[in-house]
Design a protein around this motif. Structure first.
Motif, PDB file in Angstrom:
ATOM      1  N   MET A 227      46.879  38.764  39.529  1.00 44.92           N
ATOM      2  CA  MET A 227      46.924  40.073  38.890  1.00 44.92           C
ATOM      3  C   MET A 227      46.395  41.153  39.835  1.00 44.92           C
ATOM      4  N   TRP A 228      46.947  42.337  39.678  1.00 44.74           N
ATOM      5  CA  TRP A 228      46.549  43.541  40.412  1.00 44.74           C
ATOM      6  C   TRP A 228      46.952  43.510  41.893  1.00 44.74           C
ATOM      7  N   LEU A 229      47.674  42.460  42.326  1.00 46.83           N
ATOM      8  CA  LEU A 229      48.059  42.395  43.740  1.00 46.83           C
ATOM      9  C   LEU A 229      49.367  43.136  44.024  1.00 46.83           C
ATOM     10  N   THR A 230      50.068  43.526  42.990  1.00 42.86           N
ATOM     11  CA  THR A 230      51.246  44.384  43.158  1.00 42.86           C
ATOM     12  C   THR A 230      51.261  45.401  42.023  1.00 42.86           C
ATOM     13  N   GLY A 231      51.720  46.604  42.338  1.00 45.26           N
ATOM     14  CA  GLY A 231      51.920  47.626  41.317  1.00 45.26           C
ATOM     15  C   GLY A 231      50.661  48.182  40.700  1.00 45.26           C
ATOM     16  N   PHE A 232      49.490  47.905  41.255  1.00 48.31           N
ATOM     17  CA  PHE A 232      48.229  48.386  40.692  1.00 48.31           C
ATOM     18  C   PHE A 232      47.553  49.288  41.714  1.00 48.31           C
ATOM     19  N   ASP A 233      47.364  50.551  41.359  1.00 50.09           N
ATOM     20  CA  ASP A 233      46.872  51.533  42.321  1.00 50.09           C
ATOM     21  C   ASP A 233      45.478  52.029  41.973  1.00 50.09           C
ATOM     22  N   VAL A 234      44.571  51.896  42.924  1.00 49.55           N
ATOM     23  CA  VAL A 234      43.241  52.505  42.855  1.00 49.55           C
ATOM     24  C   VAL A 234      43.037  53.194  44.200  1.00 49.55           C
ATOM     25  N   PRO A 235      43.319  54.491  44.297  1.00 51.18           N
ATOM     26  CA  PRO A 235      43.295  55.162  45.609  1.00 51.18           C
ATOM     27  C   PRO A 235      42.015  54.956  46.415  1.00 51.18           C
ATOM     28  N   SER A 236      40.862  54.905  45.745  1.00 52.28           N
ATOM     29  CA  SER A 236      39.601  54.782  46.500  1.00 52.28           C
ATOM     30  C   SER A 236      39.316  53.358  46.958  1.00 52.28           C
TER      31      SER A 236
ATOM     32  N   GLY B 235      54.581  36.562  54.073  1.00 54.51           N
ATOM     33  CA  GLY B 235      55.763  37.363  53.779  1.00 54.51           C
ATOM     34  C   GLY B 235      55.473  38.586  52.940  1.00 54.51           C
ATOM     35  N   HIS B 236      56.442  38.906  52.065  1.00 54.53           N
ATOM     36  CA  HIS B 236      56.284  40.129  51.281  1.00 54.53           C
ATOM     37  C   HIS B 236      55.129  40.027  50.291  1.00 54.53           C
ATOM     38  N   ASN B 237      54.786  38.811  49.828  1.00 56.96           N
ATOM     39  CA  ASN B 237      53.635  38.677  48.934  1.00 56.96           C
ATOM     40  C   ASN B 237      52.353  39.136  49.622  1.00 56.96           C
ATOM     41  N   LEU B 238      52.201  38.766  50.878  1.00 56.43           N
ATOM     42  CA  LEU B 238      51.031  39.174  51.644  1.00 56.43           C
ATOM     43  C   LEU B 238      51.027  40.683  51.864  1.00 56.43           C
ATOM     44  N   MET B 239      52.164  41.234  52.282  1.00 49.88           N
ATOM     45  CA  MET B 239      52.225  42.667  52.587  1.00 49.88           C
ATOM     46  C   MET B 239      52.009  43.515  51.339  1.00 49.88           C
ATOM     47  N   GLN B 240      52.523  43.045  50.195  1.00 51.66           N
ATOM     48  CA  GLN B 240      52.299  43.776  48.945  1.00 51.66           C
ATOM     49  C   GLN B 240      50.827  43.730  48.545  1.00 51.66           C
ATOM     50  N   ALA B 241      50.191  42.580  48.759  1.00 51.19           N
ATOM     51  CA  ALA B 241      48.790  42.439  48.373  1.00 51.19           C
ATOM     52  C   ALA B 241      47.887  43.357  49.194  1.00 51.19           C
ATOM     53  N   ILE B 242      48.041  43.330  50.508  1.00 52.70           N
ATOM     54  CA  ILE B 242      47.134  44.130  51.342  1.00 52.70           C
ATOM     55  C   ILE B 242      47.399  45.625  51.191  1.00 52.70           C
ATOM     56  N   ALA B 243      48.588  45.980  50.664  1.00 56.14           N
ATOM     57  CA  ALA B 243      48.897  47.395  50.449  1.00 56.14           C
ATOM     58  C   ALA B 243      48.045  47.986  49.334  1.00 56.14           C
ATOM     59  N   ARG B 244      47.272  47.166  48.596  1.00 59.67           N
ATOM     60  CA  ARG B 244      46.369  47.722  47.575  1.00 59.67           C
ATOM     61  C   ARG B 244      45.346  48.655  48.206  1.00 59.67           C
ATOM     62  N   VAL B 245      45.051  48.474  49.502  1.00 61.78           N
ATOM     63  CA  VAL B 245      44.004  49.289  50.133  1.00 61.78           C
ATOM     64  C   VAL B 245      44.581  50.413  51.004  1.00 61.78           C
ATOM     65  N   ASN B 246      45.902  50.685  50.880  1.00 63.82           N
ATOM     66  CA  ASN B 246      46.492  51.689  51.773  1.00 63.82           C
ATOM     67  C   ASN B 246      46.694  53.044  51.109  1.00 63.82           C
ATOM     68  N   ARG B 247      46.145  53.234  49.902  1.00 66.22           N
ATOM     69  CA  ARG B 247      46.358  54.494  49.195  1.00 66.22           C
ATOM     70  C   ARG B 247      45.510  55.615  49.782  1.00 66.22           C
ATOM     71  N   VAL B 248      45.973  56.842  49.557  1.00 69.61           N
ATOM     72  CA  VAL B 248      45.282  58.026  50.079  1.00 69.61           C
ATOM     73  C   VAL B 248      44.121  58.391  49.164  1.00 69.61           C
ATOM     74  N   TYR B 249      42.950  58.629  49.763  1.00 74.42           N
ATOM     75  CA  TYR B 249      41.793  59.082  48.990  1.00 74.42           C
ATOM     76  C   TYR B 249      40.844  59.837  49.911  1.00 74.42           C
ATOM     77  N   LYS B 250      40.663  61.127  49.640  1.00 71.04           N
ATOM     78  CA  LYS B 250      39.736  61.978  50.393  1.00 71.04           C
ATOM     79  C   LYS B 250      39.872  61.723  51.899  1.00 71.04           C
ATOM     80  N   ASP B 251      38.752  61.427  52.594  1.00 74.92           N
ATOM     81  CA  ASP B 251      38.824  61.239  54.052  1.00 74.92           C
ATOM     82  C   ASP B 251      38.867  59.758  54.430  1.00 74.92           C
ATOM     83  N   LYS B 252      39.459  58.956  53.588  1.00 81.68           N
ATOM     84  CA  LYS B 252      39.635  57.522  53.857  1.00 81.68           C
ATOM     85  C   LYS B 252      40.466  57.345  55.128  1.00 81.68           C
ATOM     86  N   GLU B 253      39.904  56.657  56.109  1.00 89.71           N
ATOM     87  CA  GLU B 253      40.585  56.452  57.380  1.00 89.71           C
ATOM     88  C   GLU B 253      41.651  55.370  57.266  1.00 89.71           C
TER      89      GLU B 253
END
Length: 822
Positions: free
Chosen positions: A427-436, A448-466
């Motif tokens: 759960m929460w490894l795809t389609g779940f967004d928490v920008p911070s 594969g795509h399961n891995l890339m979708q999972a790690i994309a949970r931390v790629n959202r934009v938030y303030k000065d997040k590098e």
């Protein structure tokens, strides 16, 4: 300068450039003003955007107004056209590949909105491959039902979906999972106005070909079953990760790419942040046979499992769970996660982190061990997974039901909520967004795509997040590199290497060296000594800030810029820094904070600076002492405080003293600019002359400090003048305006000027409920009222006609800043 667009309620970080005029070419550098005007603001396109690409989504705690980004607008327009063509031909509309986090779900909503009109209200069937994804995507569509002008419906079964399709000849947005199609071979509908939207269109379940089991039975691929169930429908695939080069079935089902918005463009546009990788597998000290078992698991993941291998996989899963769930391994893992989190990630942004466990049993073991290590973390860490009737009794209260999981999702998305760490399995490894969310600890083999979708949970934009940081405890490095081979060439070049040891860390070292070179000649060695006291460190920071304030303005800006870059890279690689690098970078960051707070736009609070520096050092080098850069007094400083002025005058750090005084005086002048026009202009001009003399080398910094202190006394006297005259603040402002030309005093008695002042102020007070700022006629009436009153006193005298303009300007100032007085 930047040309950016966003909604009036959006934060600055959510504004984006419009990088193309017609969608055929992206300006990959900073988009020009001309591109924004000719691209976004062209008459028909702007109307199109307002009608079809601007929506309000229901969210907690408040609704969100959303404006399409340029990449969504042009891609959706393409998708609409290919879909219209598909309805007339083979039903293959194509694949819409926009990288994870760039707004794919919103693009689906914009797409449906447009097609409703272009195709005379078709019916949409939205397919996902998991119930939690179905719920998430349905929730987003349901939150936009007013924009879509219809309420989406989730099909409860295949039969329910068949009823939904049969009971209407138009409209409808129905959500279902692929598994419901496998319940029967019979067609669901032979209508030709159905659009099938497949989320993550390249999953293995979308097979077209039949397979023969060992027992001779034939198994159809799910894509074939869906095609047979809706034979006359048109199909479009939306995906956040690319189709594998070996994957022919996906293209046969959906067609070729409609539009590609890759990671490189997304990061460059500020739509997402890059993801970085840290390897901590060795910290677990896993035995060689365990590592070999994990490698075997990755080999299995490299090939999509066939139905006949499921039973075999279940047995292997049990073996792997026993290996990874061994008590000593779980203890080592949890100790390392807790240490890494507390020392490096707990204070970064909002401290949100996710732990991905191998399976549910291991997820519970991690939860229990973390609470054993940190008993006070009961509100900080939660388990997010579905329950089962076979679960142990003690799990039930921790897992809860659907409503409880929804509450956990709300808490995790709330940046101020004490829940900071979520332990998940699927759960929460795809389609779940928490920008911070900026940190993911991985203890589950993925590829594969399961891995890339999972790690994309931390790629959202938030303030000065590098960027987001993925901390690896299971050996996903090779899988990451393999998955990147399906991405665009520039993605492979820009993001093929994610390891912080090879990316963020060298960049950090480079910026640290630049900052050290800028500080050449200043000895801060006392700060880096492990046994340095808080006072010694405070003195070093204060002296360092004084040193940098002695730079030319351009050099100061260079130091701040390079120190900011250093801080951003440090946020990603803090765990691999040497002790010397940690201390030196903490010192440089403390100087940067001191300088930016003194020179910045925010009101100067020396107490706040002390607190911020203390917190910074506590988090970065575990310094427990309180840092007092300027004083240990509780009350705030003021230029009207003689003791403060005396202490500033006595400071050895003259550059810093000068900056402090000029900042505080500038703040006082800005208050005058909102309340007393005459005093503001007088002291602003005086301040400008003093600083120009200093910059031109005509006076020393010590002379400037003396001049500024004299000016502080004069400002105090100007404020006291109202008390001496018996006038309150707003009356004094009008008195100063009436008497600005010195010669005016020669024409009127003192008592007359006081009388004019009070009458004028009283008349304005009585009419302050009028909406001066919105009604031009009201402001004109105000000016007539002032002139009539002044005429009673023959003001202004002959030859002093400009005096009335000063009074009128003060009245305008009073109107625009009325909140200063009330």
């Amino acid at each position: 300068t930047y040309s950016m667009a966003g909604t009036i309620s959006a934060s600055e970080s959510r504004f984006m450039e419009w990088k193309t005029i017609d969608g055929s070419h992206e300006e990959t550098a900073i988009a020009t003003y001309d591109t924004l005007f000719r691209g976004m603001l062209e008459h028909q396109r702007l109307l199109d955007i307002l009608r079809y690409f601007t929506l309000i989504m229901r969210e907690l705690p408040e609704d969100i107004k959303i404006l399409s980004a340029y990449h969504q607008y042009y891609a959706v327009k393409k998708a609409v056209e290919t879909t219209i063509e598909a309805t007339k031909s083979d039903g293959r509309a194509g694949v819409f590949w926009h990288t994870q986090g760039s707004g794919k779900s919103l693009s689906m909503i914009f797409y449906v909105k447009q097609l409703q009109e272009r195709l005379n209200s078709p019916t949409f069937v939205v397919i996902t491959d998991r119930n939690d994804l179905d719920n998430q995507l349905y929730g987003q569509f349901a939150a936009c039902d007013e924009f879509l002008r219809q309420t989406p419906i989730q099909a409860e079964s295949r039969e329910h979906l068949k009823e939904l399709l049969a009971n209407r000849q138009a409209h409808g947005i129905f959500f279902t999972t692929m598994q419901k199609f496998e319940e029967s071979d019979e067609p669901l509908s032979d209508r030709n106005d159905i659009i099938v939207i497949a989320d993550e269109a390249h999953r293995s379940q979308y097979g077209l070909t039949e397979r023969i089991r060992k027992d001779g039975t034939i198994v159809k691929g799910t894509a074939r079953i869906i095609r047979d169930s809706l034979p006359k429908a048109s199909y479009i695939g939306f995906t956040g990760t690319p189709i594998s080069l070996k994957d022919r079935d996906t293209r046969e089902v959906f067609g070729d790419y409609i539009d590609i918005y890759d990671m490189s463009q997304s990061v460059e546009d500020g739509a997402t942040r890059p993801v970085f990788y840290e390897n901590r597998v060795m910290n677990l000290g896993l035995r060689e046979e365990v590592l070999q078992a994990i490698d075997a698991k990755y080999e299995e993941l490299a090939f999509e499992a066939s139905a006949e291998n499921i039973e075999k996989s279940k047995k292997e899963l049990g073996t792997m769970s026993a290996i990874l769930g061994a008590p000593e391994t779980i203890e080592t893992l949890c100790k390392d996660i807790v240490e890494h989190y507390e020392e490096n990630r707990q204070h970064y942004l909002t401290g949100k982190a996710m732990i991905v466990a191998y399976d549910r049993a291991i997820g519970m073991k991690i939860y229990e061990k973390i609470l054993e290590l940190r008993p006070d973390w009961t509100e900080k860490v939660k388990v997010v997974m579905t329950g089962s009737n076979q679960d142990p009794e003690e799990w039930h209260s921790l897992i809860g039901g659907k409503a409880y999981r929804q509450e956990l999702a709300r808490k995790f998305k709330d940046n101020d909520d004490p829940m900071k760490i979520a332990i998940v399995v699927d759960m929460w490894l795809t389609g779940f967004d928490v920008p911070s969310l900026a940190t993911m600890y991985v203890y589950k083999p993925m590829a594969g795509h399961n891995l890339m979708q999972a790690i994309a949970r931390v790629n959202r934009v938030y303030k000065d997040k590098e960027g987001g940081l993925v901390v690896d405890y299971i050996g996903i490095a090779t899988a990451l590199k393999q998955a990147m081979k399906d991405y665009t060439r520039r993605d492979q070049k820009n993001f093929g290497e994610m390891d912080i040891q090879k990316t963020a860390y060298p960049n950090f070292q480079e910026k640290l060296q630049v900052c050290k070179e800028l500080l050449h000649g200043f000895d801060y060695s006392i700060f880096t000594k492990p046994n340095a006291t808080s006072k010694q460190r405070a003195d070093a920071i204060r002296d360092g800030a004084n040193f940098v304030f002695g730079f030319e303005e351009s050099e100061q800006k260079l130091f701040i810029r390079e120190a900011t870059y250093m801080r951003q890279f440090r946020s990603l690689c803090q765990s691999v820094l040497t002790e010397s690098e940690r201390l030196e970078s903490a010192f440089i960051e403390a100087i940067r904070v001191s300088i930016t707070r003194v020179k910045g736009a925010r009101r100067l609070s020396l107490k706040d600076i002390n607190q911020e520096i203390s917190t910074l050092l506590e988090q970065s080098i575990q310094s427990e002492g309180v840092i007092n850069l300027f004083s240990d007094r509780e009350e705030e400083f003021s230029i009207f405080d003689p003791d403060f002025l005396a202490s500033v005058q006595a400071m050895n750090q003259k550059n810093l003293a000068l900056e402090l005084l000029s900042k505080l005086l500038s703040e006082q002048i800005s208050i005058f600019q909102r309340s007393n026009l005459v005093q503001a202009e007088k002291f602003s001009e005086r301040m400008k002359q003093i600083m120009n003399s200093y910059r031109n080398g005509q006076i020393t910094n010590a002379d400037v400090i003396d001049e500024l202190i004299r000016m502080s006394h004069d400002i105090m006297n100007a404020n006291r003048k109202g008390e001496e005259l018996g006038l309150v603040q707003e009356e004094l402002a009008f008195y100063d305006a009436l008497t600005k030309p010195e010669a005016i005093r020669d024409f009127y008695e003192h008592e007359t000027l006081i009388e004019i002042t009070r009458r004028l102020t009283e008349q304005l007070r009585r009419s302050r409920t009028i909406d001066w700022q919105q009604r031009k006629s009201a402001r004109a009436g105000m000016r007539r009222m002032i002139k009539r009153l002044l005429d009673e006193y023959d003001y202004p005298p002959e030859g002093q006609e400009e005096a009335i303009q000063i009074v009128l300007r003060q009245a305008e100032q009073w109107v625009d800043n009325i909140e200063v007085f009330y």
